[in-house]
Design an enzyme around this catalytic site. Structure first.
Site, PDB file in Angstrom:
ATOM      1  N   ALA A 189      26.049   4.589   8.521  1.00  0.00           N
ATOM      2  CA  ALA A 189      26.797   5.656   9.183  1.00  0.00           C
ATOM      3  C   ALA A 189      25.939   6.865   9.585  1.00  0.00           C
ATOM      4  O   ALA A 189      25.940   7.276  10.748  1.00  0.00           O
ATOM      5  CB  ALA A 189      27.958   6.073   8.285  1.00  0.00           C
ATOM      6  N   ARG A 223      30.050   1.636  18.320  1.00  0.00           N
ATOM      7  CA  ARG A 223      30.609   1.101  17.071  1.00  0.00           C
ATOM      8  C   ARG A 223      31.802   1.987  16.679  1.00  0.00           C
ATOM      9  O   ARG A 223      31.704   3.215  16.751  1.00  0.00           O
ATOM     10  CB  ARG A 223      29.550   1.075  15.945  1.00  0.00           C
ATOM     11  CG  ARG A 223      28.446   0.039  16.214  1.00  0.00           C
ATOM     12  CD  ARG A 223      27.615  -0.237  14.982  1.00  0.00           C
ATOM     13  NE  ARG A 223      28.334  -1.055  14.019  1.00  0.00           N
ATOM     14  CZ  ARG A 223      27.895  -1.285  12.777  1.00  0.00           C
ATOM     15  NH1 ARG A 223      26.756  -0.760  12.366  1.00  0.00           N
ATOM     16  NH2 ARG A 223      28.592  -2.043  11.939  1.00  0.00           N
ATOM     17  N   ASP A 257      31.416   4.707   5.245  1.00  0.00           N
ATOM     18  CA  ASP A 257      31.405   4.940   6.697  1.00  0.00           C
ATOM     19  C   ASP A 257      32.457   5.944   7.121  1.00  0.00           C
ATOM     20  O   ASP A 257      32.391   6.503   8.207  1.00  0.00           O
ATOM     21  CB  ASP A 257      31.614   3.619   7.442  1.00  0.00           C
ATOM     22  CG  ASP A 257      30.390   2.741   7.269  1.00  0.00           C
ATOM     23  OD1 ASP A 257      30.284   2.074   6.226  1.00  0.00           O
ATOM     24  OD2 ASP A 257      29.527   2.761   8.157  1.00  0.00           O
ATOM     25  N   ASN A 260      34.211   1.350   3.716  1.00  0.00           N
ATOM     26  CA  ASN A 260      32.795   0.949   3.628  1.00  0.00           C
ATOM     27  C   ASN A 260      32.681  -0.531   3.984  1.00  0.00           C
ATOM     28  O   ASN A 260      33.675  -1.201   4.286  1.00  0.00           O
ATOM     29  CB  ASN A 260      32.252   1.240   2.218  1.00  0.00           C
ATOM     30  CG  ASN A 260      30.732   1.121   2.150  1.00  0.00           C
ATOM     31  OD1 ASN A 260      30.026   1.637   3.013  1.00  0.00           O
ATOM     32  ND2 ASN A 260      30.210   0.423   1.161  1.00  0.00           N
ATOM     33  N   LYS A 261      31.484  -1.038   3.922  1.00  0.00           N
ATOM     34  CA  LYS A 261      31.188  -2.427   4.287  1.00  0.00           C
ATOM     35  C   LYS A 261      32.161  -3.400   3.633  1.00  0.00           C
ATOM     36  O   LYS A 261      32.524  -3.229   2.468  1.00  0.00           O
ATOM     37  CB  LYS A 261      29.743  -2.723   3.880  1.00  0.00           C
ATOM     38  CG  LYS A 261      29.228  -4.098   4.167  1.00  0.00           C
ATOM     39  CD  LYS A 261      29.418  -4.551   5.593  1.00  0.00           C
ATOM     40  CE  LYS A 261      28.873  -3.606   6.640  1.00  0.00           C
ATOM     41  NZ  LYS A 261      29.262  -3.955   8.019  1.00  0.00           N
TER      42      LYS A 261
HETATM   43  O1  MRU Z   1      27.522  -2.314   9.357  1.00  0.00           O
HETATM   44  P1  MRU Z   1      26.548  -1.374   8.738  1.00  0.00           P
HETATM   45  O2  MRU Z   1      25.307  -2.012   8.217  1.00  0.00           O
HETATM   46  O3  MRU Z   1      26.264  -0.203   9.649  1.00  0.00           O
HETATM   47  O4  MRU Z   1      27.351  -0.812   7.496  1.00  0.00           O
HETATM   48  C1  MRU Z   1      26.720   0.099   6.652  1.00  0.00           C
HETATM   49  C2  MRU Z   1      27.533   0.483   5.482  1.00  0.00           C
HETATM   50  O5  MRU Z   1      28.649   0.043   5.305  1.00  0.00           O
HETATM   51  C3  MRU Z   1      26.953   1.520   4.573  1.00  0.00           C
HETATM   52  O6  MRU Z   1      27.364   1.306   3.254  1.00  0.00           O
HETATM   53  C4  MRU Z   1      27.448   2.889   5.026  1.00  0.00           C
HETATM   54  O7  MRU Z   1      27.209   3.076   6.387  1.00  0.00           O
HETATM   55  C5  MRU Z   1      26.841   3.986   4.259  1.00  0.00           C
HETATM   56  S1  MRU Z   1      25.163   4.197   4.662  1.00  0.00           S
HETATM   57  C6  MRU Z   1      24.515   5.504   3.865  1.00  0.00           C
END
Ligand code: MRU
Length: 368
Positions: free
Chosen positions: A55, A88, A243, A253-254
């Site tokens: 993010a 995104r 995120d 989050n992911k």
């Molecule tokens: O799809 P991504 O790799 O962009 O997803 C990233 C994540 O979900 C991270 O955990 C989140 O962005 C926090 S990063 C400090």
């Protein structure tokens, strides 16, 4: 971050050549490749194809994308913001960075637009690095205390993380991993369980790579093993990034983070999310309201890529093309499962009154 003994950031500007450079994260862990972003289209492609991801880093890359657009055409601010915003949908830091860019740049005359956009992107990058280091200090203190209380100082602290919330996901330091780096620097022995994070394997490919560079003891597990290691008493605490956090403390989050938090709660383990205040979306009241959850191409699930033993890259089909795949990239962990939100301003409860104190901090342009 230290890479092969040299300090690096995930994105940087080279003044001599007027170039924006990134670490191409789609090449890791097998190849450390630097890529130059020359145009707005390059910046959009880098975010969309996840050469840069995470993010905070998406937000900073977008700010540099605005500079690249205005360098080519000083009248293109609105188009640039529209194109970058569409790359995104879930990480709110992208919208936050672009809204700030719009505020900073809309009053500028066209002749100084590109210069101001560059100044803004550089300032945002510095701010992100400083925020993440401060998150590391606060999160490191949480981990240090847990080590004293849970491990009686005589065994390593066991931390479980999901996805990559490290320096690669930000300009430097990271969020969840910043806490790990800081507590390791303070001399606390620790071991990190790294969830693989299917389908793009940010845990296996990026977090393990970062932890290896930093010399931090870690083990890679498949996502479905997280509950098992917790139930076996092999985990003291779970820490992830985010995120987007709702005004009430729900953590997007992911994909897979929700299951980690559920397993943590069932095993009486604390679950923390570490993030800069720019990740809090005060316009998102709570998990009861849907937010845009990115759904990516089915091929991320049905094809697998890697390198052959000879070193050449290869892609193999795991599932037939006719298998219907739904590739959700994020989920939402309800605030009730979150023990604390670690930010650059300290650790907050995952609830509305506690987080409200941060609304003003988000508006401040100067970071921590
Ligand atoms: O799809 P991504 O790799 O962009 O997803 C990233 C994540 O979900 C991270 O955990 C989140 O962005 C926090 S990063 C400090």
């Amino acid at each position: 971050m230290l890479i092969e003994g040299r300090q690096h950031r995930s994105i940087w500007y080279e003044a001599e050549t007027d170039q924006v450079c990134i670490i191409d994260q789609t090449r890791l862990p097998h190849d450390f490749a630097i890529r130059t972003l020359r145009t707005l289209e390059d910046a959009c492609e880098a975010i969309g194809a996840m050469r840069v991801r995470g993010a905070p880093l998406i937000g900073v890359t977008a700010a540099f994308g605005v500079y690249l657009a205005l360098r080519e055409n000083p009248a293109s601010l609105d188009t640039a913001i529209r194109q970058l915003r569409a790359t995104r949908p879930t990480a709110v830091n992208l919208r936050w960075a672009l809204d700030r860019a719009a505020r900073e740049l809309s009053e500028r005359t066209r002749s100084d637009a590109a210069g101001k956009a560059l100044e803004f992107a550089l300032a945002l990058a510095e701010e992100d690095a400083a925020c993440c280091e401060a998150i590391g200090e606060h999160g490191g203190e949480v981990l240090r205390r847990l080590w004293q209380e849970q491990c009686g100082r005589d065994r390593p602290l066991q931390v479980l993380t999901h996805c990559n919330a490290g320096a690669l996901a930000t300009v430097d330091w990271g969020t969840a991993l910043a806490a790990i780096y800081k507590v390791a620097d303070a001399g606390v022995p620790l071991h990190v369980w790294v969830d693989e994070t299917r389908p793009r394997n940010q845990g296996g490919a990026l977090t393990c790579w970062e932890l290896r560079q930093a010399g931090i003891d870690h083990s890679l597990i498949v996502d479905s093993a997280a509950g098992h290691v917790m139930a076996r008493g092999l985990v003291d605490v779970c820490v992830t990034g985010s995120d987007r956090v709702s005004a009430s403390g729900d953590v997007c989050n992911k994909i897979g983070t929700y299951q980690v938090a559920l397993a943590a709660r069932d095993n009486n383990l604390p679950f923390y999310a570490a993030l800069p205040v720019s990740t809090i979306d005060f316009g998102w009241p709570s998990a009861a309201e849907p937010i845009p959850i990115e759904e990516r191409e089915p091929e991320e699930v049905s094809l697998t890529s890697g390198i052959e033993t000879g070193g050449s890259e290869t892609q193999v089909r795991q599932y037939p093309g006719e298998t219907v795949v739904r590739n959700y990239a994020f989920d939402v962990t309800p605030a009730r499962l979150v023990n604390g939100i670690i930010t650059e301003h300290g650790v907050f409860e995952a609830e509305r009154e506690s987080l409200a104190a941060l609304a003003g901090a988000q508006l401040s342009p100067s970071g921590p």
